[in-house]
Design a protein around this motif. Structure first.
Motif: not given
Length: 272
Positions: A254-272
């Protein structure tokens, strides 16, 4: 020599554990990128149609490989087979509440609240009493939740109508991770993955027929979102999650998978 054997044996185990952790990190990257696509699809496609079709696509992509493991699934313990059905329902519920919440809240709030499963998992494990997470796990989970809050909301979270839906979804995600940690020790990964996808897809498509017939024409414009999340987020991501959880305990995963939010923010900044 006998005293050195446990140390020597520990190195291969550490290598396998590291590989499992890196696999889960890769899953979080896939899910982070898919979060952007889901945010766009939330305003175009009905929740149940979207989830039903993408999980069906993920199952179909995996079936040729999972078919070779069918005997192991058929001959498995009845509790494990029932667990596959339950895992599929938890996937359906978690994905449905998450996607519905995205319609009524910001991507930042959704990312933070969904990521709260990182705290819910050790809490549920402690309440069950069969596994007490180490103090370090509690500390890491709370720090991860605090980081998710700052990253997703900038420290200024405003509650929206969809936030409650996201929180309910986080409960189902936590239960799914815990159940998956039990199932991967008893069933072959590919058969388990394909089985839970089919169950999830069945729930989603039936619900779409009953509640979202008016949104059916919108599927044509959202086919790319279904294809991307079906093949990558579901077909590859959830399968690698099951593979990684063979060695990584639920709280660690769960701790490792929670970094999903980090990459969601990164991809959101790039594409949205």
């Amino acid at each position: 020599m006998s005293e050195n054997q446990p140390v020597a044996k520990a190195w291969p185990e550490r290598g396998l554990r590291l590989r499992a952790d890196l696999t889960l990190l890769f899953v979080s990257i896939i899910w982070g990128s898919a979060f952007v696509v889901q945010r766009v699809a939330a305003v175009q496609i009905g929740v149940f149609w979207f989830n039903g079709l993408r999980f069906l696509l993920g199952a179909l992509a995996l079936l040729p490989f999972a078919w070779r493991e069918r005997d192991a699934l058929i001959n498995a313990d009845r509790r494990a087979v029932a667990g596959v059905a339950l895992a599929g329902f938890l996937l359906f519920a978690g994905a449905a509440f998450q996607q519905a919440g995205l319609v009524y809240t910001t991507a930042g709030n959704a990312g933070f609240i969904t990521g709260l499963y990182v705290v819910l998992i050790p809490l549920f494990l402690a309440l069950r009493g069969t596994q007490r997470p180490r103090p370090l796990i509690w500390m890491a989970s709370l720090l991860a939740a605090a980081g998710l809050f700052l990253l997703s909301t900038g420290g200024q979270m405003r509650l929206n109508p969809g936030d409650g839906l996201e929180l309910i979804g986080a409960v189902f995600w936590a239960l799914h991770v815990i159940l998956l940690g039990w199932l991967v020790q008893r069933l072959p990964v590919l058969a388990l993955a394909a089985g839970q996808y089919l169950v999830c897809a069945a729930f989603g498509l039936v619900a779409g027929l009953f509640f979202e017939m008016e949104t059916l024409p919108n599927l044509a414009q959202g086919w790319w979102a279904i294809a991307y999340t079906g093949l990558l987020s579901v077909g590859l991501g959830y399968t690698l999650q099951a593979k990684g959880q063979r060695l990584a305990p639920p709280a660690d995963a769960a701790i490792i998978l929670s970094t999903e939010a980090v990459f969601a923010a990164l991809f959101g900044w790039i594409f949205l």
